[in-house]
Write a protein that holds these residues in place. Structure first.
Motif, short mmCIF file in Angstrom:
data_model
loop_
_atom_site.label_atom_id
_atom_site.label_comp_id
_atom_site.label_asym_id
_atom_site.label_seq_id
_atom_site.Cartn_x
_atom_site.Cartn_y
_atom_site.Cartn_z
N CYS A 148 9.01 -19.07 2.81
CA CYS A 148 9.40 -17.69 3.04
C CYS A 148 9.47 -16.99 1.68
N THR A 149 8.85 -15.82 1.57
CA THR A 149 8.82 -15.07 0.33
C THR A 149 9.27 -13.64 0.59
N TYR A 150 10.09 -13.11 -0.31
CA TYR A 150 10.61 -11.74 -0.22
C TYR A 150 9.88 -10.86 -1.22
N ILE A 151 9.44 -9.68 -0.76
CA ILE A 151 8.71 -8.73 -1.60
C ILE A 151 9.32 -7.35 -1.38
N GLU A 152 9.55 -6.63 -2.49
CA GLU A 152 10.21 -5.34 -2.41
C GLU A 152 9.51 -4.29 -3.28
N THR A 153 9.30 -3.13 -2.70
CA THR A 153 8.88 -1.93 -3.43
C THR A 153 9.95 -0.87 -3.19
N PRO A 154 9.86 0.28 -3.86
CA PRO A 154 10.87 1.31 -3.60
C PRO A 154 10.97 1.74 -2.14
N LYS A 155 9.87 1.64 -1.37
CA LYS A 155 9.88 2.11 0.01
C LYS A 155 9.87 1.01 1.06
N HIS A 156 9.64 -0.24 0.64
CA HIS A 156 9.54 -1.31 1.63
C HIS A 156 10.19 -2.60 1.15
N LYS A 157 10.79 -3.30 2.10
CA LYS A 157 11.30 -4.64 1.90
C LYS A 157 10.68 -5.50 3.00
N TYR A 211 -0.75 -8.50 -2.13
CA TYR A 211 0.12 -7.33 -2.03
C TYR A 211 -0.09 -6.44 -3.25
N HIS A 212 -0.33 -5.15 -3.02
CA HIS A 212 -0.63 -4.21 -4.10
C HIS A 212 0.42 -3.09 -4.12
N HIS A 213 0.93 -2.82 -5.31
CA HIS A 213 1.84 -1.70 -5.50
C HIS A 213 1.67 -1.12 -6.89
N ASN A 214 1.38 0.17 -6.96
CA ASN A 214 1.34 0.90 -8.23
C ASN A 214 0.49 0.21 -9.29
N GLU A 230 -4.32 -2.96 4.89
CA GLU A 230 -3.47 -1.99 5.59
C GLU A 230 -2.53 -1.35 4.57
N SER A 231 -2.31 -0.04 4.71
CA SER A 231 -1.46 0.69 3.77
C SER A 231 -0.12 1.01 4.43
N PHE A 232 0.95 0.76 3.70
CA PHE A 232 2.31 1.04 4.14
C PHE A 232 3.00 1.84 3.04
N ASP A 233 2.81 3.15 3.05
CA ASP A 233 3.38 4.00 2.01
C ASP A 233 2.97 3.54 0.62
N ASP A 234 3.91 2.92 -0.11
CA ASP A 234 3.64 2.51 -1.49
C ASP A 234 3.19 1.05 -1.60
N LEU A 235 2.84 0.44 -0.48
CA LEU A 235 2.42 -0.97 -0.47
C LEU A 235 1.12 -1.12 0.31
N ASP A 236 0.11 -1.65 -0.34
CA ASP A 236 -1.15 -2.00 0.34
C ASP A 236 -1.20 -3.51 0.49
N ILE A 254 -11.28 -11.61 -4.32
CA ILE A 254 -10.16 -10.79 -3.86
C ILE A 254 -8.91 -11.03 -4.71
N ILE A 255 -8.68 -12.26 -5.13
CA ILE A 255 -7.42 -12.60 -5.79
C ILE A 255 -7.52 -12.63 -7.31
N ARG A 256 -8.65 -12.26 -7.86
CA ARG A 256 -8.84 -12.37 -9.31
C ARG A 256 -7.94 -11.43 -10.09
N ASP A 257 -7.39 -11.94 -11.21
CA ASP A 257 -6.61 -11.17 -12.18
C ASP A 257 -5.42 -10.45 -11.55
N ALA A 258 -4.67 -11.16 -10.72
CA ALA A 258 -3.43 -10.60 -10.18
C ALA A 258 -2.33 -10.67 -11.22
N ASP A 259 -1.31 -9.83 -11.06
CA ASP A 259 -0.15 -9.87 -11.95
C ASP A 259 0.71 -11.10 -11.69
#
Length: 267
Positions: A19-28, A136-139, A112-118, A159-164
């Motif tokens: 289980c992994t938790y991911i948070e952006t300003p608009k989504h948890k 998961y993409h944000h900003n 799929e796009s969810f506000d500030d999270l793709d 698809i996964i190359r050079d992720a943060d």
């Protein structure tokens, strides 16, 4: 929380649950719920978070160590659940009834796009109905999760190359697996193209796909029978250092556990 904050916590990772938790300003959100609901609740509280604030769950496949708590968390907290159609068909009878308005089909190789999270999905090679994982993409930043695959397709590498950040499978040590007490069939299944990546195989893929942006690598889905946390890290770190990569300098390696969440990191 800053407008560009992208937070990650690996609540649980291993053959006993994920289980992994991911948070952006608009989504948890959470990816997978491979433990009991109460254990995931406690893990969230231990990092100062509450499942009542989680709006969505992304499911990778129907195996128990990824889907055990999907139904109970969806019903209790009303979160939306995303999975591809074969995964829904395979896990429906295991997780109990979820209100239809909370169930969403998320096909492989879609974004799929969810506000500030793709959220970008991609199919992997595993002995499930249709295992898929997510980028998961944000900003301008990205966090990739890849476990439960026996090989990495060329399109997935792209698809996964050079992720943060990466949460990446290094499931077993080959010597421990082959000298262990698993049946010959099970050993072949684990080593197959629809099984899991070993410490060495996972490292080889990571060295191929990681790039200048990569700052955090979480070593994931460790087998409790055929690996140890120390051996996993030693193998990965040694291979990377021998290939001139700046372990502990340009990027950090993090171990993960089934019972203990990681720290909450900002990418």
């Amino acid at each position: 929380m800053n407008n560009d904050d992208f937070k990650i916590c690996v609540l649980s990772s291993g053959s006993g649950g994920n289980c992994t938790y991911i948070e952006t300003p608009k989504h948890k959100i959470i990816q997978d719920a491979g433990l009991s609901g109460i254990r995931i609740e406690r893990m969230m509280k231990s990092i100062g978070k509450d499942l009542k604030d989680v709006d969505s769950m992304f499911v990778t496949h129907e195996h128990t160590d990824h889907a055990k708590g999907v139904g109970i968390l969806a019903r209790k907290y009303g979160m939306n659940v995303y999975a591809n159609e074969p995964t829904w068909n395979a896990m429906n009878s295991k997780i109990g009834k979820i209100p239809v308005e909370q169930k969403y089909i998320f096909d492989p190789n879609k974004t799929e796009s969810f506000d500030d999270l793709d959220v970008e999905s991609f199919a992997v090679s595993h002995d499930a109905a249709q295992a898929q994982f997510y980028n998961y993409h944000h900003n301008g930043k990205s966090f990739v999760i890849v476990t439960d695959t026996g090989t990495i397709f060329d399109n997935v590498a792209g698809i996964i190359r050079d992720a943060d950040g990466y949460l990446f499978e290094c499931n077993y040590d080959t010597d421990m697996l082959m000298n262990g007490d698993y049946s010959y069939y099970t050993k072949l299944r684990i080593q197959s193209d629809t099984g899991h990546l070993s410490n060495v195989e996972g490292t080889e893929v990571l060295m191929d796909v990681m790039g200048p942006k990569t700052k955090h690598i979480f070593l994931a889905h460790r087998s409790h029978h055929n690996n140890t946390k120390e051996l996993q890290r030693l193998t990965v770190a040694s291979m990377m250092k021998n290939n001139g990569l700046g372990v502990g300098k340009s990027f950090q390696l993090h171990g993960t556990d089934v019972e203990k969440p990681s720290d909450l990191y900002t990418l």
